[in-house]
Design a protein around this motif. Structure first.
Motif, PDB file in Angstrom:
ATOM      1  N   GLY A  14       0.819  -1.212   0.000  1.00 42.22           N
ATOM      2  CA  GLY A  14       0.000   0.000   0.000  1.00 42.22           C
ATOM      3  C   GLY A  14       0.850   1.257   0.000  1.00 42.22           C
ATOM      4  N   ALA A  15       1.918   1.260   0.801  1.00 42.86           N
ATOM      5  CA  ALA A  15       2.822   2.407   0.848  1.00 42.86           C
ATOM      6  C   ALA A  15       3.574   2.577  -0.474  1.00 42.86           C
ATOM      7  CB  ALA A  15       3.804   2.260   2.000  1.00 42.86           C
ATOM      8  N   GLY A  21       4.048   8.056  -7.433  1.00 37.25           N
ATOM      9  CA  GLY A  21       2.778   8.645  -7.844  1.00 37.25           C
ATOM     10  C   GLY A  21       1.942   7.719  -8.697  1.00 37.25           C
ATOM     11  N   PHE A  22       1.418   8.271  -9.791  1.00 39.07           N
ATOM     12  CA  PHE A  22       0.501   7.494 -10.627  1.00 39.07           C
ATOM     13  C   PHE A  22       1.189   6.305 -11.284  1.00 39.07           C
ATOM     14  CE2 PHE A  22       2.115  10.737 -13.513  1.00 39.07           C
ATOM     15  CZ  PHE A  22       2.352  10.031 -14.680  1.00 39.07           C
ATOM     16  N   GLN A  44      -6.188   5.681  -5.257  1.00 33.80           N
ATOM     17  CA  GLN A  44      -6.059   6.998  -4.630  1.00 33.80           C
ATOM     18  C   GLN A  44      -4.742   7.660  -5.072  1.00 33.80           C
ATOM     19  OE1 GLN A  44      -7.622   8.476  -0.647  1.00 33.80           O
ATOM     20  NE2 GLN A  44      -5.601   7.712  -0.078  1.00 33.80           N
ATOM     21  N   SER A  45      -3.678   6.880  -5.182  1.00 38.29           N
ATOM     22  CA  SER A  45      -2.393   7.401  -5.638  1.00 38.29           C
ATOM     23  C   SER A  45      -2.498   7.942  -7.062  1.00 38.29           C
ATOM     24  CB  SER A  45      -1.333   6.299  -5.581  1.00 38.29           C
ATOM     25  OG  SER A  45      -0.134   6.726  -6.169  1.00 38.29           O
ATOM     26  N   ILE A  46      -3.142   7.189  -7.928  1.00 31.69           N
ATOM     27  CA  ILE A  46      -3.304   7.616  -9.323  1.00 31.69           C
ATOM     28  C   ILE A  46      -4.074   8.923  -9.393  1.00 31.69           C
ATOM     29  CG2 ILE A  46      -4.400   7.039 -11.530  1.00 31.69           C
ATOM     30  CD1 ILE A  46      -3.883   4.039 -10.728  1.00 31.69           C
ATOM     31  N   PRO A 106     -10.369  13.663   1.189  1.00 35.34           N
ATOM     32  CA  PRO A 106     -11.691  14.149   0.804  1.00 35.34           C
ATOM     33  C   PRO A 106     -11.899  14.006  -0.707  1.00 35.34           C
ATOM     34  CG  PRO A 106     -10.599  15.718   2.246  1.00 35.34           C
ATOM     35  CD  PRO A 106      -9.586  14.671   1.892  1.00 35.34           C
ATOM     36  N   ILE A 107     -13.067  13.619  -1.099  1.00 35.45           N
ATOM     37  CA  ILE A 107     -13.513  13.428  -2.480  1.00 35.45           C
ATOM     38  C   ILE A 107     -12.747  12.288  -3.160  1.00 35.45           C
ATOM     39  CG2 ILE A 107     -13.855  14.477  -4.764  1.00 35.45           C
ATOM     40  CD1 ILE A 107     -14.071  17.200  -3.241  1.00 35.45           C
ATOM     41  N   VAL A 108     -11.431  12.404  -3.246  1.00 34.59           N
ATOM     42  CA  VAL A 108     -10.590  11.408  -3.914  1.00 34.59           C
ATOM     43  C   VAL A 108     -10.722  10.044  -3.240  1.00 34.59           C
ATOM     44  CG1 VAL A 108      -8.196  10.788  -4.435  1.00 34.59           C
ATOM     45  CG2 VAL A 108      -8.961  13.148  -4.710  1.00 34.59           C
ATOM     46  N   GLY A 109     -10.747  10.028  -1.922  1.00 36.02           N
ATOM     47  CA  GLY A 109     -10.847   8.776  -1.181  1.00 36.02           C
ATOM     48  C   GLY A 109     -12.137   8.023  -1.460  1.00 36.02           C
ATOM     49  N   ASP A 110     -13.242   8.763  -1.588  1.00 36.14           N
ATOM     50  CA  ASP A 110     -14.527   8.120  -1.900  1.00 36.14           C
ATOM     51  C   ASP A 110     -14.510   7.506  -3.296  1.00 36.14           C
ATOM     52  OD1 ASP A 110     -15.627   8.776   0.582  1.00 36.14           O
ATOM     53  OD2 ASP A 110     -16.400  10.697  -0.137  1.00 36.14           O
TER      54      ASP A 110
END
Length: 118
Positions: A14-15, A21-22, A44-46, A106-110
């Protein structure tokens, strides 16, 4: 922590999703078959790395397109602050993932959570 289909601990994988990054996000999204934890962090990273990169490119383009030298300092400072914020977010996400936490921005995580469930 449990092992993933790639043989690594989930928290390590995960790390690693955030390290480049992407790029590493895509690598782990494609290669990981089982772990929803890793898929979440990959997506989420992407999303966050591409969003910050695009936003910074827009600000930098405005800087170079600006003919007013008085604006260069302001826009340059904004670009520097965005880069600093991106660095802080990047380090925080790596640490949270390594601690085994499914930390949602926020937003990205969902969005990442919905995409990683597929």
């Amino acid at each position: 922590m449990t092992k993933t289909s790639m043989g690594l601990d989930e928290n390590v994988e995960g790390a690693l999703c955030y390290v480049l990054g992407f790029i590493t996000g895509i690598v782990f999204l494609v290669m990981e078959k089982d772990s929803k934890f890793v898929k979440f962090h990959a997506v989420q990273s992407i999303i966050i790395s591409l969003a910050l990169w695009i936003f910074n490119m827009v600000i930098t383009s405005i800087l170079f397109a600006s003919f007013s030298y008085s604006m260069w300092g302001i826009i340059g400072m904004i670009s520097s602050l965005i880069s600093l914020a991106a660095l802080i977010i990047w380090i925080m996400l790596i640490l949270k993932a390594y601690q085994g936490e499914k930390f949602k921005l926020p937003i990205v995580g969902d969005i990442a959570e919905k995409q990683s469930e597929k």
